[in-house]
Design an enzyme around this catalytic site. Structure first.
Site, PDB file in Angstrom:
ATOM      1  N   HIS A  95     -13.143   2.869   8.772  1.00  0.00           N
ATOM      2  CA  HIS A  95     -12.345   1.736   8.269  1.00  0.00           C
ATOM      3  C   HIS A  95     -12.905   1.263   6.919  1.00  0.00           C
ATOM      4  O   HIS A  95     -13.207   0.080   6.734  1.00  0.00           O
ATOM      5  CB  HIS A  95     -12.328   0.586   9.284  1.00  0.00           C
ATOM      6  CG  HIS A  95     -11.127  -0.294   9.150  1.00  0.00           C
ATOM      7  ND1 HIS A  95     -10.403  -0.770  10.214  1.00  0.00           N
ATOM      8  CD2 HIS A  95     -10.498  -0.783   8.047  1.00  0.00           C
ATOM      9  CE1 HIS A  95      -9.407  -1.515   9.775  1.00  0.00           C
ATOM     10  NE2 HIS A  95      -9.446  -1.550   8.465  1.00  0.00           N
TER      11      HIS A  95
ATOM     12  N   GLU B 175     -11.637   1.546  17.725  1.00  0.00           N
ATOM     13  CA  GLU B 175     -12.696   1.481  16.707  1.00  0.00           C
ATOM     14  C   GLU B 175     -13.600   0.263  16.855  1.00  0.00           C
ATOM     15  O   GLU B 175     -14.755   0.300  16.417  1.00  0.00           O
ATOM     16  CB  GLU B 175     -12.085   1.491  15.306  1.00  0.00           C
ATOM     17  CG  GLU B 175     -11.337   0.215  14.938  1.00  0.00           C
ATOM     18  CD  GLU B 175     -10.818   0.243  13.510  1.00  0.00           C
ATOM     19  OE1 GLU B 175     -10.291   1.271  13.098  1.00  0.00           O
ATOM     20  OE2 GLU B 175     -10.947  -0.790  12.837  1.00  0.00           O
TER      21      GLU B 175
ATOM     22  N   ASP C 201      -8.850   6.810   8.928  1.00  0.00           N
ATOM     23  CA  ASP C 201      -9.785   5.755   8.504  1.00  0.00           C
ATOM     24  C   ASP C 201      -9.891   4.696   9.593  1.00  0.00           C
ATOM     25  O   ASP C 201     -10.740   3.818   9.528  1.00  0.00           O
ATOM     26  CB  ASP C 201      -9.301   5.109   7.199  1.00  0.00           C
ATOM     27  CG  ASP C 201     -10.294   4.077   6.675  1.00  0.00           C
ATOM     28  OD1 ASP C 201     -11.492   4.432   6.553  1.00  0.00           O
ATOM     29  OD2 ASP C 201      -9.885   2.930   6.415  1.00  0.00           O
TER      30      ASP C 201
ATOM     31  N   ILE D 221       0.841  -1.205   0.000  1.00  0.00           N
ATOM     32  CA  ILE D 221       0.000   0.000   0.000  1.00  0.00           C
ATOM     33  C   ILE D 221       0.872   1.250   0.000  1.00  0.00           C
ATOM     34  O   ILE D 221       0.624   2.202  -0.751  1.00  0.00           O
ATOM     35  CB  ILE D 221      -0.963  -0.013   1.210  1.00  0.00           C
ATOM     36  CG1 ILE D 221      -1.931  -1.188   1.089  1.00  0.00           C
ATOM     37  CG2 ILE D 221      -1.732   1.302   1.307  1.00  0.00           C
ATOM     38  CD1 ILE D 221      -2.771  -1.464   2.332  1.00  0.00           C
TER      39      ILE D 221
ATOM     40  N   CYS E 191       2.339   1.049   7.805  1.00  0.00           N
ATOM     41  CA  CYS E 191       3.022  -0.110   8.396  1.00  0.00           C
ATOM     42  C   CYS E 191       1.999  -0.915   9.208  1.00  0.00           C
ATOM     43  O   CYS E 191       0.936  -0.413   9.541  1.00  0.00           O
ATOM     44  CB  CYS E 191       4.167   0.359   9.298  1.00  0.00           C
ATOM     45  SG  CYS E 191       3.651   1.489  10.586  1.00  0.00           S
ATOM     46  N   PRO E 192       2.317  -2.175   9.524  1.00  0.00           N
ATOM     47  CA  PRO E 192       1.375  -2.964  10.333  1.00  0.00           C
ATOM     48  C   PRO E 192       1.439  -2.524  11.792  1.00  0.00           C
ATOM     49  O   PRO E 192       2.390  -1.856  12.203  1.00  0.00           O
ATOM     50  CB  PRO E 192       1.895  -4.399  10.178  1.00  0.00           C
ATOM     51  CG  PRO E 192       3.346  -4.252   9.863  1.00  0.00           C
ATOM     52  CD  PRO E 192       3.522  -2.950   9.145  1.00  0.00           C
TER      53      PRO E 192
ATOM     54  N   ASP F  42      11.058   2.514   6.645  1.00  0.00           N
ATOM     55  CA  ASP F  42      10.578   1.132   6.755  1.00  0.00           C
ATOM     56  C   ASP F  42      11.619   0.339   7.507  1.00  0.00           C
ATOM     57  O   ASP F  42      12.818   0.578   7.344  1.00  0.00           O
ATOM     58  CB  ASP F  42      10.350   0.516   5.358  1.00  0.00           C
ATOM     59  CG  ASP F  42       9.478  -0.733   5.411  1.00  0.00           C
ATOM     60  OD1 ASP F  42       9.877  -1.716   6.056  1.00  0.00           O
ATOM     61  OD2 ASP F  42       8.386  -0.711   4.804  1.00  0.00           O
TER      62      ASP F  42
ATOM     63  N   THR G  51      -4.456   5.282   7.522  1.00  0.00           N
ATOM     64  CA  THR G  51      -5.373   4.305   6.906  1.00  0.00           C
ATOM     65  C   THR G  51      -4.893   2.900   7.243  1.00  0.00           C
ATOM     66  O   THR G  51      -5.265   1.948   6.572  1.00  0.00           O
ATOM     67  CB  THR G  51      -5.430   4.464   5.373  1.00  0.00           C
ATOM     68  OG1 THR G  51      -4.080   4.397   4.860  1.00  0.00           O
ATOM     69  CG2 THR G  51      -6.082   5.748   4.955  1.00  0.00           C
ATOM     70  N   SER G  52      -4.056   2.789   8.290  1.00  0.00           N
ATOM     71  CA  SER G  52      -3.458   1.478   8.558  1.00  0.00           C
ATOM     72  C   SER G  52      -4.131   0.775   9.746  1.00  0.00           C
ATOM     73  O   SER G  52      -4.991  -0.075   9.532  1.00  0.00           O
ATOM     74  CB  SER G  52      -1.959   1.642   8.773  1.00  0.00           C
ATOM     75  OG  SER G  52      -1.298   0.509   8.297  1.00  0.00           O
ATOM     76  N   ARG G  53      -3.736   1.111  10.952  1.00  0.00           N
ATOM     77  CA  ARG G  53      -4.387   0.547  12.135  1.00  0.00           C
ATOM     78  C   ARG G  53      -4.460   1.637  13.197  1.00  0.00           C
ATOM     79  O   ARG G  53      -3.515   2.411  13.381  1.00  0.00           O
ATOM     80  CB  ARG G  53      -3.601  -0.642  12.690  1.00  0.00           C
ATOM     81  CG  ARG G  53      -3.804  -1.938  11.922  1.00  0.00           C
ATOM     82  CD  ARG G  53      -5.230  -2.493  12.046  1.00  0.00           C
ATOM     83  NE  ARG G  53      -5.408  -3.737  11.312  1.00  0.00           N
ATOM     84  CZ  ARG G  53      -5.809  -3.824  10.045  1.00  0.00           C
ATOM     85  NH1 ARG G  53      -6.090  -2.730   9.353  1.00  0.00           N
ATOM     86  NH2 ARG G  53      -5.962  -5.000   9.471  1.00  0.00           N
TER      87      ARG G  53
HETATM   88  P1  NAD Z   1       2.754  -4.875   3.596  1.00  0.00           P
HETATM   89  O1  NAD Z   1       3.077  -6.041   4.486  1.00  0.00           O
HETATM   90  O2  NAD Z   1       2.853  -5.038   2.123  1.00  0.00           O
HETATM   91  O3  NAD Z   1       3.635  -3.610   4.016  1.00  0.00           O
HETATM   92  C1  NAD Z   1       3.884  -3.251   5.344  1.00  0.00           C
HETATM   93  C2  NAD Z   1       5.236  -2.577   5.384  1.00  0.00           C
HETATM   94  O4  NAD Z   1       5.470  -2.129   6.728  1.00  0.00           O
HETATM   95  C3  NAD Z   1       6.398  -3.539   5.019  1.00  0.00           C
HETATM   96  O5  NAD Z   1       7.236  -2.955   4.049  1.00  0.00           O
HETATM   97  C4  NAD Z   1       7.117  -3.748   6.341  1.00  0.00           C
HETATM   98  O6  NAD Z   1       8.521  -3.936   6.176  1.00  0.00           O
HETATM   99  C5  NAD Z   1       6.827  -2.422   7.035  1.00  0.00           C
HETATM  100  N1  NAD Z   1       7.063  -2.500   8.466  1.00  0.00           N
HETATM  101  C6  NAD Z   1       6.966  -3.569   9.299  1.00  0.00           C
HETATM  102  N2  NAD Z   1       7.326  -3.212  10.542  1.00  0.00           N
HETATM  103  C7  NAD Z   1       7.661  -1.898  10.492  1.00  0.00           C
HETATM  104  C8  NAD Z   1       8.125  -0.964  11.457  1.00  0.00           C
HETATM  105  N3  NAD Z   1       8.352  -1.332  12.736  1.00  0.00           N
HETATM  106  N4  NAD Z   1       8.365   0.297  11.060  1.00  0.00           N
HETATM  107  C9  NAD Z   1       8.165   0.679   9.767  1.00  0.00           C
HETATM  108  N5  NAD Z   1       7.739  -0.167   8.797  1.00  0.00           N
HETATM  109  C10 NAD Z   1       7.489  -1.443   9.168  1.00  0.00           C
HETATM  110  O7  NAD Z   1       1.288  -4.443   4.022  1.00  0.00           O
HETATM  111  P2  NAD Z   1       0.268  -3.559   3.167  1.00  0.00           P
HETATM  112  O8  NAD Z   1      -0.588  -4.457   2.340  1.00  0.00           O
HETATM  113  O9  NAD Z   1       0.993  -2.445   2.527  1.00  0.00           O
HETATM  114  O10 NAD Z   1      -0.671  -3.001   4.335  1.00  0.00           O
HETATM  115  C11 NAD Z   1      -0.172  -2.090   5.297  1.00  0.00           C
HETATM  116  C12 NAD Z   1      -1.166  -1.991   6.436  1.00  0.00           C
HETATM  117  O11 NAD Z   1      -2.364  -1.373   5.963  1.00  0.00           O
HETATM  118  C13 NAD Z   1      -1.624  -3.331   6.997  1.00  0.00           C
HETATM  119  O12 NAD Z   1      -0.746  -3.799   8.011  1.00  0.00           O
HETATM  120  C14 NAD Z   1      -2.983  -3.027   7.552  1.00  0.00           C
HETATM  121  O13 NAD Z   1      -2.829  -2.733   8.931  1.00  0.00           O
HETATM  122  C15 NAD Z   1      -3.419  -1.772   6.808  1.00  0.00           C
HETATM  123  N6  NAD Z   1      -4.611  -1.956   5.980  1.00  0.00           N
HETATM  124  C16 NAD Z   1      -5.670  -1.127   6.183  1.00  0.00           C
HETATM  125  C17 NAD Z   1      -6.812  -1.260   5.398  1.00  0.00           C
HETATM  126  C18 NAD Z   1      -8.009  -0.356   5.561  1.00  0.00           C
HETATM  127  O14 NAD Z   1      -9.082  -0.660   5.057  1.00  0.00           O
HETATM  128  N7  NAD Z   1      -7.881   0.785   6.224  1.00  0.00           N
HETATM  129  C19 NAD Z   1      -6.861  -2.260   4.431  1.00  0.00           C
HETATM  130  C20 NAD Z   1      -5.755  -3.075   4.247  1.00  0.00           C
HETATM  131  C21 NAD Z   1      -4.629  -2.925   5.027  1.00  0.00           C
END
Ligand code: NAD
Length: 344
Positions: free
Chosen positions: A295, A263, A258, A154, A205-206, A173, A232-234
């Site tokens: 979300h 939540e 988001d 993302i 990031c996750p 990252d 938009t992550s968590r």
């Molecule tokens: P991904 O696994 O492809 O990418 C996550 C990136 O975060 C990786 O490059 C990883 O190396 C990096 N990362 C891990 N630990 C880290 C840290 N401590 N510091 C910095 N970076 C770190 O995941 P993605 O598909 O890109 O999704 C990212 C996040 O988006 C998911 O974890 C999820 O929480 C969130 N998400 C939200 C929605 C939504 O509807 N709002 C939908 C899908 C995903």
């Protein structure tokens, strides 16, 4: 195969019924979320299918195992709601690692543009035939610097979108992506440098122990005054109380959320007729420079179809071939191979 499907919304059913029928998998749809109180509903099913706000903690896992439920099929990418260490060796955990990074990245940009061009205000004003422009001044994205934390699927799509707007990118990252830097407009930097130099900070990031409250009072203090925050992550990546304080002090210029720390109490449900008890959420929503969506970044037709297709394929792979490329945690395996809840 029979699966108990928790936290069902009407938009889930068509795709899951269609793909499930192709593979002989039936879903029993429950509106309730999975948690310690509702886990009994899974009795008699081969597995459970869960989403981001279902609870798969140690107690739920133990109860599922007692009932001989063999699989937790996550219909999402993030798995912070699963106690992966406890799941290891007990139950299969499958996920959908990617379904549409475009859906989430495009939503992040939609929120950013809405916020900085005051579209949310203009929509309400013109509905009331108020065509005044006072208070509507925005700023150009072109030439601005965006800090992107997490350059996975993302994050990288979001960077592409930002580059389309002529923005500079500072990335951070834990595991930098090879070939992403271009020596000019996209650079990996330390978190401190990212905070100090970004006009906009976007989280991709996750949620892990390391990233919990990555945006807190200290990191907000390091940011440029007036920084725009996108999450938009968590939700728990951001300390919501610190964000509210940052909004009040004007250190934060705007926030687009988001996701929200607490939540699971609210998101995906209609609370319009209720008194919302969460004062931080209520105060954030009351701010003119805070936009909250529920979300919904993932919610596109393409993503819903991909989620259902991959979830069904994951289940079919596991039952037909006894292995699934999207398994997070092997039910029978070597615990030594399980690091941070991930199997390597
Ligand atoms: P991904 O696994 O492809 O990418 C996550 C990136 O975060 C990786 O490059 C990883 O190396 C990096 N990362 C891990 N630990 C880290 C840290 N401590 N510091 C910095 N970076 C770190 O995941 P993605 O598909 O890109 O999704 C990212 C996040 O988006 C998911 O974890 C999820 O929480 C969130 N998400 C939200 C929605 C939504 O509807 N709002 C939908 C899908 C995903």
């Amino acid at each position: 195969m029979k699966f108990a499907f928790f936290d069902t919304k009407p938009y889930d059913k068509p795709s899951f019924d269609r793909y499930g029928a192709e593979k002989g998998i039936t879903f029993k749809y429950f509106e309730t979320k999975l948690n310690e109180d509702t886990v009994g509903l899974a009795r008699g099913y081969d597995g459970v299918c869960v989403f981001v706000n279902d609870t798969v903690n140690a107690e739920v896992i133990d109860r599922l195992c007692e009932m001989n439920v063999k699989v937790v099929a996550l219909r999402c990418a993030g798995f912070n709601n699963v106690d992966m260490k406890h799941a290891f060796g007990r139950i299969h955990v499958l996920r959908v690692p990617a379904y549409s990074p475009y859906a989430v990245a495009e939503h992040a940009m939609a929120m950013l543009l809405t916020s900085i061009r005051r579209i949310h205000k203009a929509y309400i004003r013109t509905k009331d035939f108020n065509f005044s422009l006072s208070g509507m001044t925005g700023f150009d994205l072109h030439g601005k610097t965006v800090g992107v934390i997490g350059t996975g699927r993302i994050g990288r799509v979001f960077i592409d979108i930002c580059r389309g707007f002529g923005m500079k990118v500072l990335a951070y990252d834990k595991f930098p992506a090879e070939g992403l830097e271009n020596g000019d407009t996209i650079r990996y930097v330390s978190l401190e440098e990212l905070f100090a130099n970004s006009d906009i900070v976007s989280l991709h990031c996750p949620l892990t122990e390391e990233t919990y409250h990555i945006i807190d009072e200290a990191s907000l203090a390091q940011c440029k005054k007036g920084v725009v925050l996108l999450n938009t992550s968590r939700g728990a990546l951001v300390d919501a109380e610190a964000l509210l304080a940052g909004i009040k002090s004007r250190q934060v210029g705007a926030a687009c959320l988001d996701v929200y720390e607490e939540e699971s109490e609210f998101f995906f449900e209609d609370f319009s007729g209720h008194i919302v008890e969460d004062d931080v959420l209520a105060r954030l929503i009351s701010m003119p420079n805070v936009i909250v969506t529920s979300h919904q970044a993932f919610l596109t037709e393409e993503a819903l179809s991909n989620i259902a297709e991959t979830t069904v394929q994951n289940i079919a792979d596991l039952f037909e071939r006894q292995q699934c490329p999207n398994e997070l945690c092997y039910r029978r395996g070597n615990a030594e191979d399980c690091k941070d809840g991930r199997c390597f």
